[in-house]
Design an enzyme around this catalytic site. Sequence first.
Site, mmCIF file in Angstrom:
data_model
loop_
_atom_site.group_PDB
_atom_site.id
_atom_site.type_symbol
_atom_site.label_atom_id
_atom_site.label_comp_id
_atom_site.label_asym_id
_atom_site.label_seq_id
_atom_site.Cartn_x
_atom_site.Cartn_y
_atom_site.Cartn_z
ATOM 1 N N LYS A 41 57.041 63.419 -53.024
ATOM 2 C CA LYS A 41 58.092 63.637 -52.023
ATOM 3 C C LYS A 41 59.220 62.620 -52.138
ATOM 4 C CE LYS A 41 55.883 66.379 -48.487
ATOM 5 N NZ LYS A 41 55.603 66.573 -47.076
ATOM 6 N N LYS B 222 52.566 74.038 -56.789
ATOM 7 C CA LYS B 222 51.994 74.717 -55.619
ATOM 8 C C LYS B 222 53.101 75.397 -54.802
ATOM 9 C CE LYS B 222 52.081 71.140 -52.202
ATOM 10 N NZ LYS B 222 51.600 70.291 -51.194
ATOM 11 N N LYS C 116 56.981 74.722 -48.888
ATOM 12 C CA LYS C 116 58.164 74.950 -48.048
ATOM 13 C C LYS C 116 59.400 74.321 -48.655
ATOM 14 C CE LYS C 116 55.299 74.470 -44.009
ATOM 15 N NZ LYS C 116 54.715 73.516 -43.089
HETATM 16 P P1 TYM Z 1 51.225 71.121 -44.467
HETATM 17 O O1 TYM Z 1 52.060 71.365 -43.265
HETATM 18 O O2 TYM Z 1 51.891 70.808 -45.753
HETATM 19 O O3 TYM Z 1 50.273 72.348 -44.726
HETATM 20 C C1 TYM Z 1 49.420 72.875 -43.712
HETATM 21 C C2 TYM Z 1 48.114 73.332 -44.345
HETATM 22 O O4 TYM Z 1 48.397 74.300 -45.368
HETATM 23 C C3 TYM Z 1 47.769 73.910 -46.582
HETATM 24 N N1 TYM Z 1 48.627 74.312 -47.702
HETATM 25 C C4 TYM Z 1 48.193 75.035 -48.737
HETATM 26 N N2 TYM Z 1 47.004 75.566 -49.031
HETATM 27 C C5 TYM Z 1 46.900 76.276 -50.174
HETATM 28 N N3 TYM Z 1 47.940 76.477 -51.036
HETATM 29 C C6 TYM Z 1 49.166 75.953 -50.779
HETATM 30 N N4 TYM Z 1 50.180 76.171 -51.613
HETATM 31 C C7 TYM Z 1 49.323 75.194 -49.586
HETATM 32 N N5 TYM Z 1 50.387 74.552 -49.028
HETATM 33 C C8 TYM Z 1 49.942 74.021 -47.878
HETATM 34 C C9 TYM Z 1 47.653 72.395 -46.504
HETATM 35 O O5 TYM Z 1 46.642 71.896 -47.348
HETATM 36 C C10 TYM Z 1 47.356 72.185 -45.033
HETATM 37 O O6 TYM Z 1 45.965 72.323 -44.794
HETATM 38 N N6 TYM Z 1 49.530 66.419 -43.945
HETATM 39 C C11 TYM Z 1 49.286 67.799 -43.553
HETATM 40 C C12 TYM Z 1 49.325 68.025 -42.055
HETATM 41 C C13 TYM Z 1 48.428 67.122 -41.264
HETATM 42 C C14 TYM Z 1 47.010 67.230 -41.166
HETATM 43 C C15 TYM Z 1 46.626 66.208 -40.261
HETATM 44 C C16 TYM Z 1 46.076 68.075 -41.745
HETATM 45 C C17 TYM Z 1 48.828 66.101 -40.457
HETATM 46 N N7 TYM Z 1 47.741 65.545 -39.859
HETATM 47 C C18 TYM Z 1 45.287 65.996 -39.951
HETATM 48 C C19 TYM Z 1 44.725 67.867 -41.414
HETATM 49 C C20 TYM Z 1 44.359 66.844 -40.541
HETATM 50 C C21 TYM Z 1 50.395 68.677 -44.166
HETATM 51 O O7 TYM Z 1 51.437 68.207 -44.505
HETATM 52 O O8 TYM Z 1 50.123 69.994 -44.147
#
Ligand code: TYM
Length: 332
Positions: free
Chosen positions: A111, A194, A197
């Site tokens: 990032k 991957k 967004k």
């Molecule tokens: P975020 O917002 O990027 O994504 C949310 C969830 O979607 C999953 N994900 C994917 N799974 C499969 N293929 C993909 N291309 C893909 N893109 C996203 C992510 O693995 C996630 O489960 N840091 C985390 C948010 C967070 C969090 C937490 C998660 C903050 N605190 C505590 C678990 C526990 C994030 O940026 O997710």
Amino acid sequence: MNRIFSGVQPTGNLHLGNYLGAIRNWVNLQNDYECLFCVVDLHAITMWQEPDQLRANTREVTAGLLAAGIDPKKNIIFNQSQVSAHSELAWIFNCVARMGWLNRMTQFKEKAGKHKENASVGLYAYPNLMAADILLYRATHVPVGEDQKQHLELTRDIAQKFNNDFKVDFFPLPEPLIFGEATRVMSLKDGTKKMSKSDQSELSRINMTDSADDIAKKIRKAKTDTEPLPENSKGLEGRAEAANLVGIYAALSETTTDAVLTQFSGDGFAAFKQNLADLAVAKLSPIQDEMRRLMADGAYVDEVLRDGSERARKMAEPVLNEVQDIIGFLRA
Ligand code: TYM
């Protein structure tokens, strides 16, 4: 009781990766665990967000969770900024985690890119806040996509170091739950990246808000190769784009990659893509309809978050108080 915590950032449209990698699993897990699902707006601001857009995205992501089938009465759905204990515990974890640990985080490197000096301090400390999210509720399980695995390992390291430093057995070491056929959905334009967004190309991802026509167009334009579909998953080795589309089909139809290949083996991509587009539209459109209905009723969505935040605060407060006692903060 086993407890789940998971989160999603309100940084843009929810996409198929979020849905298949995480949210759909949450829907299935809600019957067996006590669950908290969090719209992580504090994480979102580690990169610049327009204030109005952040508010709108917070509502939209919440509507997405509800539309996918997460029950707001049975579970807690809330936005992170409204429970200040997250920030407070994150600060404490800033003092537990080591620089060396954070320096190894691949997401920060991706990032921050080439302009590391310009990245916010928050982006660097992001995994400590994530550890705080999870450990604040002493969650035992964390369902996420594959990309969050490293952050969960760090969460366990922080929990362990806290327990060791203060000679307590306070935080459980949470287990990641990474399962399904789509733990890592890839970009439709590049099978080595991957689905995300932040990808510049709209054609790289299917958004949960895309129309049926857009979904069909994006799948039609997805990168593939010229070989027909193989007989089994071994034949997908070295064919990242083909493997991705077959994986998406398997996840959407809740079956396995091998079962999909048994059905389509020998077919070319034109036919397969048509089937995949029809399936994606059939599976996503009821969720999209419900999302639109919920978005038209902003007051309901806000009420879900308000109620969830209040319940989360009640759970968080005693844990934070105990942490303060363990550390030696005087609560006079
Ligand atoms: P975020 O917002 O990027 O994504 C949310 C969830 O979607 C999953 N994900 C994917 N799974 C499969 N293929 C993909 N291309 C893909 N893109 C996203 C992510 O693995 C996630 O489960 N840091 C985390 C948010 C967070 C969090 C937490 C998660 C903050 N605190 C505590 C678990 C526990 C994030 O940026 O997710």
